[in-house]
Write a protein that holds these residues in place. Structure first.
Motif, mmCIF file in Angstrom:
data_model
loop_
_atom_site.group_PDB
_atom_site.id
_atom_site.type_symbol
_atom_site.label_atom_id
_atom_site.label_comp_id
_atom_site.label_asym_id
_atom_site.label_seq_id
_atom_site.Cartn_x
_atom_site.Cartn_y
_atom_site.Cartn_z
ATOM 1 N N ALA A 289 -1.245 -4.848 -8.550
ATOM 2 C CA ALA A 289 -0.194 -3.787 -8.245
ATOM 3 C C ALA A 289 0.503 -3.206 -9.667
ATOM 4 O O ALA A 289 1.357 -1.813 -8.950
ATOM 5 C CB ALA A 289 0.909 -4.708 -7.420
ATOM 6 N N LEU A 319 -6.359 2.287 -5.393
ATOM 7 C CA LEU A 319 -6.417 2.532 -6.954
ATOM 8 C C LEU A 319 -7.457 3.487 -7.370
ATOM 9 O O LEU A 319 -8.292 3.770 -6.875
ATOM 10 C CB LEU A 319 -6.576 0.771 -6.884
ATOM 11 N N ARG A 421 -1.845 -4.655 -3.885
ATOM 12 C CA ARG A 421 -0.812 -3.396 -3.799
ATOM 13 C C ARG A 421 0.156 -3.158 -2.566
ATOM 14 O O ARG A 421 0.529 -2.063 -2.108
ATOM 15 C CB ARG A 421 -2.053 -2.422 -4.284
#
Length: 608
Positions: A289, A319, A421
């Motif tokens: 995260a 990401l 995340r």
């Protein structure tokens, strides 16, 4: 990659089963157990941990009997506890099992309606309960086992022993290896020839979908439809499994066919199937995260696995990912944000360029993670966290099972990142875990395309150039297919993003150029088909790798269609890797090249 041993004999079997299981330790395991039948009583001993724990239990309380089954388990469904260890038993049957039963939840619900409740967390126990229900309804053991085997979905190997039957073990294989040893006054069932080596070198290798009934003096083999079949007896090389081809002509073929089993083994280390969650094997020294970027560096087929992962991480975890060829990465001296994550992928863990890239990232204060198949390798030792592929020794220079194991680990990491995340919900994670649970079975179904692929060997062998096309996460599969093809056939092959075709490569297309298109049904299929028709218009010979839905949309311009199963988009690239491996393999075999040791190549590139 768990281990199975079963013996029907005229002498005691428990200690010999334990010794045979020890020969399977290389496959990896976290618990073990043995069951025997003697004088009307079926009994078992189980223990978590190593075989020494099981042997201690057996010394305290020996097992008698001339028939028995044993197992070394790598936990998939349920923790590595004694309760979850195999064999699983009822009052009528004992069962050991390698692999994953995909439809175990449906079977569990069905059994519950009839009052059959499991006491473990495993999918295997459903097999024992199903057989018990059939026998409770009046079926003989042979008929009960036959009925249950037909109902199982997934990739698995099974061995069953029945109360009241001191001269019968039934085994089955679908996507996981199983062999029969022909001994003196006994028959032996084992996961591979090395397990059978102490007893005999006369071995019958079961084929995909086979099931077998063995007694101390003979065996009867049946195909997946239940028809009696003959399988030859061969003389096995009883040395280490790593130097035995089994019943395959080449190590490459053997390792391609091991993939349902090896992926099952790999998944067991990363997924909690019972809870439908990714469960990484260790605490991470970083938080997905908090990362602003992930850097992945690797070489060869590992680089293409990393390219697939880029699509996964960016789509499912949002990401940003930078993927580099390791041999180029450090020379451009990229700036790296402190406390970032650098991930390195290598089968051997000794690849010189990848190791050099790792050491550069250490100098840039990065967290270092690696995906390797050799836990004691240099790359593993120099990493902060190691994600093992657990796919066993790979002998063929051209990587197959290690490649798909790497892809599998990367898929689980992408899901873990998506969860951390906050991108993936619990429901989405569960859906993806279900897709992974079905992956070994899907790989088995993809292997069923081999006869069709083998029929293309002669025409492909005449080509001077072969193109591979794909879009999205299938584009790296096209690159991987071209790499495998050129590695072992010595024919020039190139992979392209399908959308790049009209930006130059289409100038090379004519009636002499085969074009392999990797295009399962997905959101990008229509665009890929458009590119494919552009090839057809210029006389190119199209080999389309797709599923049934894709085949229906393909149109009339296709020369050949190779069908693979319809699967979740997450695992499409892994499944599609199988047919491109087989295309290269069969063409190389037809041409007579050295498939396992192609010229000029080494298994581990330890110099720059």
């Amino acid at each position: 990659m768990c281990g199975i041993v079963g013996i029907v004999s005229d002498k005691p079997v428990a200690d010999r089963i334990a010794d045979a299981l020890k020969r399977l330790e290389y496959r990896g395991y976290d618990s073990a157990g043995i069951a025997t039948f003697d004088q009307g009583k079926m009994d078992r001993r189980r223990a978590p941990g190593k075989l020494t724990n099981l042997k201690a239990r057996m010394e305290e309380s020996p097992l008698a009997g001339n028939i028995g089954i044993g197992h070394t388990r790598w936990a998939t469904h349920g923790a590595p506890t004694e309760e979850n260890a195999h064999p699983h038993m009822t009052d009528k049957v004992a069962v050991v099992h390698n692999g994953i039963i995909e439809n175990f939840r449906e079977l569990k619900d069905e059994l519950a309606i009839d009052g059959y409740a499991p006491i473990s967390e495993t999918d295997t126990e459903m097999v024992a309960l199903l057989v018990t229900r059939e026998m409770d309804r009046g079926a003989a053991p042979f008929d009960a086992a036959a009925a249950v085997i037909k109902r199982l979905d997934g990739a698995f190997a099974l061995a069953m022993m029945f109360k009241g039957e001191e001269n019968l073990i039934i085994g089955a294989r679908q996507g996981a290896p199983l062999a029969v040893g022909h001994g003196d006054g006994e028959m032996i069932l084992g996961s591979d020839a090395i397990a059978l080596a102490p007893f005999t070198n006369k071995v019958t290798y079961l084929e995909e979908g086979d099931w077998v009934a063995i007694t101390k003096s003979d065996m009867r083999v049946f195909d997946r439809e239940g028809n009696p079949v003959n399988r030859p007896v061969s003389t096995a090389n009883t040395g280490a499994e790593s130097v035995s081809k089994g019943n395959h002509r080449h190590f490459m073929s053997k390792e391609i066919y091991e993939q349902p089993d090896t992926i099952s083994h790999t998944l067991s280390n990363y997924v909690n199937f019972a809870e439908r969650k990714v469960q990484l094997p260790q605490e991470l020294p970083f938080d997905f995260a908090k990362l602003s970027r992930l850097t992945i560096s690797s070489c060869g087929g590992s680089y293409y696995a990393a390219m697939i992962a880029k699509y996964w991480f960016e789509k499912y975890a949002r990401l940003p990912v930078e993927v580099d060829i390791a041999s180029e990465f450090r020379y451009r001296e990229p700036p790296m944000e402190k406390d970032g994550l650098a991930l390195f992928v290598s089968q051997s863990g000794e690849t010189a360029d990848t190791l050099a890239a790792l050491r550069y990232c250490v100098s840039q204060d990065q967290h270092i993670a690696s995906i390797v198949n050799v836990a004691e390798s240099t790359i593993a030792r120099e990493s902060d966290v190691v994600f093992p592929t657990l796919c066993g020794p790979e002998i063929c220079v051209a990587s197959t099972k290690a490649t798909t194991a790497q892809q599998t680990v990367l898929a689980t990491l992408a899901i873990a990142a998506g969860k951390q995340r906050g991108i993936l919900s619990d429901a989405q994670e569960a859906e993806m875990v279900d897709a992974l649970a079905k992956l070994p079975g899907a790989m088995s179904k993809a292997l069923a395309s081999e006869p069709k692929i083998a029929s293309l060997d002669k025409s492909l062998s005449k080509a001077k150039d072969v193109f591979y096309l794909g879009r999205g996460a299938l584009y790296p599969v096209a690159l991987e297919g071209a790499l495998k093809f050129k590695e072992i056939t010595y024919i020039h092959a190139e992979g392209y993003a399908a959308g790049e075709l009209k930006h130059g490569p289409i100038a090379l297309i004519d009636e002499k150029v085969p074009v392999v298109v990797v295009a399962p049904s997905d959101a990008l299929l229509e665009k890929t088909l458009s590119n494919m028709h552009e090839v057809a218009a210029r006389g190119g010979n199209i080999i389309l790798i797709t599923d049934e839905a894709g085949a229906k949309q393909a149109g009339p311009d296709i020369n050949e269609i190779i069908l693979m199963p319809e699967v979740h988009e997450l695992v499409q690239p892994i499944v599609a890797t199988v047919p491109v491996q087989l295309l290269a393999y069969h063409t190389a075999v037809f041409m007579g090249t050295d498939v396992d040791q192609p010229r000029n190549l080494a298994k581990s590139v330890t110099v720059e």
